[in-house]
Write a protein that holds these residues in place. Structure first.
Motif, PDB file in Angstrom:
ATOM      1  N   MET A  92      34.401  16.994  10.453  1.00 39.17           N
ATOM      2  CA  MET A  92      35.182  16.111   9.584  1.00 39.17           C
ATOM      3  C   MET A  92      34.355  14.884   9.220  1.00 39.17           C
ATOM      4  O   MET A  92      33.725  14.284  10.087  1.00 39.17           O
ATOM      5  CB  MET A  92      36.459  15.679  10.303  1.00 39.17           C
ATOM      6  CG  MET A  92      37.379  14.801   9.472  1.00 39.17           C
ATOM      7  SD  MET A  92      38.818  14.242  10.424  1.00 39.17           S
ATOM      8  CE  MET A  92      39.665  15.805  10.688  1.00 39.17           C
ATOM      9  N   PRO A  93      34.294  14.499   7.941  1.00 39.97           N
ATOM     10  CA  PRO A  93      33.539  13.305   7.552  1.00 39.97           C
ATOM     11  C   PRO A  93      33.958  12.081   8.360  1.00 39.97           C
ATOM     12  O   PRO A  93      35.148  11.894   8.656  1.00 39.97           O
ATOM     13  CB  PRO A  93      33.885  13.135   6.071  1.00 39.97           C
ATOM     14  CG  PRO A  93      34.269  14.506   5.611  1.00 39.97           C
ATOM     15  CD  PRO A  93      34.936  15.152   6.790  1.00 39.97           C
TER      16      PRO A  93
ATOM     17  N   ARG B  94      44.147   7.997  18.471  1.00 41.68           N
ATOM     18  CA  ARG B  94      43.098   8.764  19.163  1.00 41.68           C
ATOM     19  C   ARG B  94      43.323  10.249  18.940  1.00 41.68           C
ATOM     20  O   ARG B  94      44.415  10.681  18.594  1.00 41.68           O
ATOM     21  CB  ARG B  94      43.094   8.453  20.660  1.00 41.68           C
ATOM     22  CG  ARG B  94      44.378   8.807  21.400  1.00 41.68           C
ATOM     23  CD  ARG B  94      44.258   8.439  22.872  1.00 41.68           C
ATOM     24  NE  ARG B  94      45.426   8.829  23.651  1.00 41.68           N
ATOM     25  CZ  ARG B  94      46.473   8.061  23.875  1.00 41.68           C
ATOM     26  NH1 ARG B  94      46.493   6.827  23.369  1.00 41.68           N
ATOM     27  NH2 ARG B  94      47.494   8.488  24.604  1.00 41.68           N
ATOM     28  N   GLU B  95      42.246  11.006  19.125  1.00 41.02           N
ATOM     29  CA  GLU B  95      42.337  12.455  19.055  1.00 41.02           C
ATOM     30  C   GLU B  95      42.942  12.998  20.348  1.00 41.02           C
ATOM     31  O   GLU B  95      42.867  12.360  21.397  1.00 41.02           O
ATOM     32  CB  GLU B  95      40.953  13.071  18.859  1.00 41.02           C
ATOM     33  CG  GLU B  95      40.247  12.662  17.583  1.00 41.02           C
ATOM     34  CD  GLU B  95      38.811  13.142  17.566  1.00 41.02           C
ATOM     35  OE1 GLU B  95      38.381  13.665  16.525  1.00 41.02           O
ATOM     36  OE2 GLU B  95      38.113  12.994  18.585  1.00 41.02           O
TER      37      GLU B  95
ATOM     38  N   ARG C 186      40.126  17.231  19.613  1.00 45.07           N
ATOM     39  CA  ARG C 186      38.674  17.094  19.757  1.00 45.07           C
ATOM     40  C   ARG C 186      38.044  18.455  20.063  1.00 45.07           C
ATOM     41  O   ARG C 186      37.716  18.791  21.191  1.00 45.07           O
ATOM     42  CB  ARG C 186      38.341  16.086  20.854  1.00 45.07           C
ATOM     43  CG  ARG C 186      36.898  15.569  20.821  1.00 45.07           C
ATOM     44  CD  ARG C 186      36.673  14.523  21.904  1.00 45.07           C
ATOM     45  NE  ARG C 186      37.645  13.444  21.814  1.00 45.07           N
ATOM     46  CZ  ARG C 186      38.404  13.044  22.836  1.00 45.07           C
ATOM     47  NH1 ARG C 186      38.323  13.640  24.009  1.00 45.07           N
ATOM     48  NH2 ARG C 186      39.252  12.053  22.680  1.00 45.07           N
ATOM     49  N   THR C 187      37.876  19.267  19.024  1.00 44.73           N
ATOM     50  CA  THR C 187      37.268  20.580  19.148  1.00 44.73           C
ATOM     51  C   THR C 187      36.292  20.776  17.993  1.00 44.73           C
ATOM     52  O   THR C 187      36.175  19.925  17.104  1.00 44.73           O
ATOM     53  CB  THR C 187      38.320  21.702  19.083  1.00 44.73           C
ATOM     54  OG1 THR C 187      38.935  21.682  17.783  1.00 44.73           O
ATOM     55  CG2 THR C 187      39.390  21.525  20.158  1.00 44.73           C
TER      56      THR C 187
ATOM     57  N   MET D 274      36.439  29.272  23.309  1.00 43.36           N
ATOM     58  CA  MET D 274      36.086  27.866  23.133  1.00 43.36           C
ATOM     59  C   MET D 274      37.317  27.076  22.711  1.00 43.36           C
ATOM     60  O   MET D 274      38.360  27.647  22.396  1.00 43.36           O
ATOM     61  CB  MET D 274      34.995  27.706  22.061  1.00 43.36           C
ATOM     62  CG  MET D 274      35.461  28.099  20.662  1.00 43.36           C
ATOM     63  SD  MET D 274      34.150  27.995  19.406  1.00 43.36           S
ATOM     64  CE  MET D 274      33.258  29.495  19.802  1.00 43.36           C
ATOM     65  N   GLY D 275      37.201  25.761  22.719  1.00 44.62           N
ATOM     66  CA  GLY D 275      38.247  24.894  22.202  1.00 44.62           C
ATOM     67  C   GLY D 275      39.594  25.130  22.854  1.00 44.62           C
ATOM     68  O   GLY D 275      39.703  25.311  24.071  1.00 44.62           O
ATOM     69  N   ILE D 276      40.638  25.134  22.039  1.00 43.92           N
ATOM     70  CA  ILE D 276      42.002  25.290  22.541  1.00 43.92           C
ATOM     71  C   ILE D 276      42.178  26.635  23.235  1.00 43.92           C
ATOM     72  O   ILE D 276      42.762  26.712  24.313  1.00 43.92           O
ATOM     73  CB  ILE D 276      43.010  25.131  21.392  1.00 43.92           C
ATOM     74  CG1 ILE D 276      43.042  23.662  20.911  1.00 43.92           C
ATOM     75  CG2 ILE D 276      44.406  25.576  21.813  1.00 43.92           C
ATOM     76  CD1 ILE D 276      43.838  23.434  19.649  1.00 43.92           C
ATOM     77  N   GLY D 277      41.673  27.703  22.639  1.00 48.86           N
ATOM     78  CA  GLY D 277      41.810  29.021  23.239  1.00 48.86           C
ATOM     79  C   GLY D 277      41.129  29.118  24.584  1.00 48.86           C
ATOM     80  O   GLY D 277      41.677  29.698  25.536  1.00 48.86           O
TER      81      GLY D 277
END
Length: 249
Positions: free
Chosen positions: A196-197, A213-214, A189-190, A15-18
């Motif tokens: 994060m609050p 921006r993310e 953005r993951t 998932m995500g970056i990986g």
């Protein structure tokens, strides 16, 4: 480095970056071994994307905070594919707290997962990488490892160790034509930043990140693939954070 027919091992690759790095490696022609502590629907989704790209995919369950597990997943990869050309250690996780809040157990686990795992993975991978004419190792650091971060002493220290580790390995392994580099993402953005609050996220975008921006996992994967495939870059850290670490105020 032409990835066609090569084998890549990516930890935390479901998932995500990986996941983005794994699928991009497959699109560039590599077979994939993807490691995660928990293999579920997300792992199968990444495997499907890899196979749709016409490449082979092996899913391996493993906890990279355990040295023997690091060695095992490397051997499983090499035994299954008959080679190993690219190693990417992306598995990790947050570790928040000031000194008085960080338990010895959290400190040791954070160092094991983010720092020691790179050492044990590389130690196990070297005999296989050396059999090839070239090899590439990529460590995933963080903007938190480039600049001081309040309330994250364990995480920031661990991530800050990786650029120095990569520089040392780059010198040690240059004669084997094995390159070692680092990518250091900022706010991406993951799932890592999902919880994060809202007020902290808004503050980051308005006041801390110059591009307001993310980033995305795919943008990090672009940098990762550049470092893996460009055969004249070693010992370097590339920060991708929208300018976050460039600020002095």
């Amino acid at each position: 480095m032409d990835l066609t027919g090569k084998t890549a091992l990516v930890t935390g690759g479901t998932m995500g970056i990986g996941g983005a790095i794994a699928t991009e490696l497959a699109r560039r022609g590599a077979d994939l071994a993807i490691v995660a502590r928990n293999l579920g629907a997300e792992a199968n989704e990444v495997k499907q994307v890899v196979e749709q790209a016409g490449r082979k995919c092996l899913l391996i369950q493993g906890d990279m905070a355990i040295a023997t597990e690091c060695a095992r997943v490397v051997e499983e990869t090499a035994n299954h594919f008959g080679r190993l050309d690219v190693l990417v250690h992306n598995a990790g996780g947050p570790a928040f707290g000031k000194t008085e809040d960080v338990t010895p157990e959290l400190w040791e686990h954070t160092m094991a997962l983010h720092v020691s795992a790179n050492f044990y993975l590389i130690k196990a991978a070297l005999p296989h990488l050396r059999k090839q004419s070239e090899g590439a190792i990529l460590m995933i650091s963080s903007s938190a490892g480039v600049r001081g971060v309040p309330g994250a002493i364990a995480y920031a220290t661990a991530k800050g160790a990786l650029p120095q580790m990569a520089r040392c390995y780059a010198r040690d392994l240059a004669d084997d034509n094995i390159r070692v580099n680092v990518v250091a993402p900022g706010v991406i953005r993951t799932r890592f930043h999902k919880d994060m609050p809202a007020e902290r996220k808004e503050h980051n975008l308005k006041h801390r990140i110059p591009l307001h921006r993310e980033g995305t996992a795919e943008q990090v994967a672009d940098v990762a693939l550049f470092l893996i495939t460009n055969d004249y870059i070693t010992g370097e850290t590339v920060v991708i954070d929208g300018g976050l670490t460039s600020r002095i105020a």
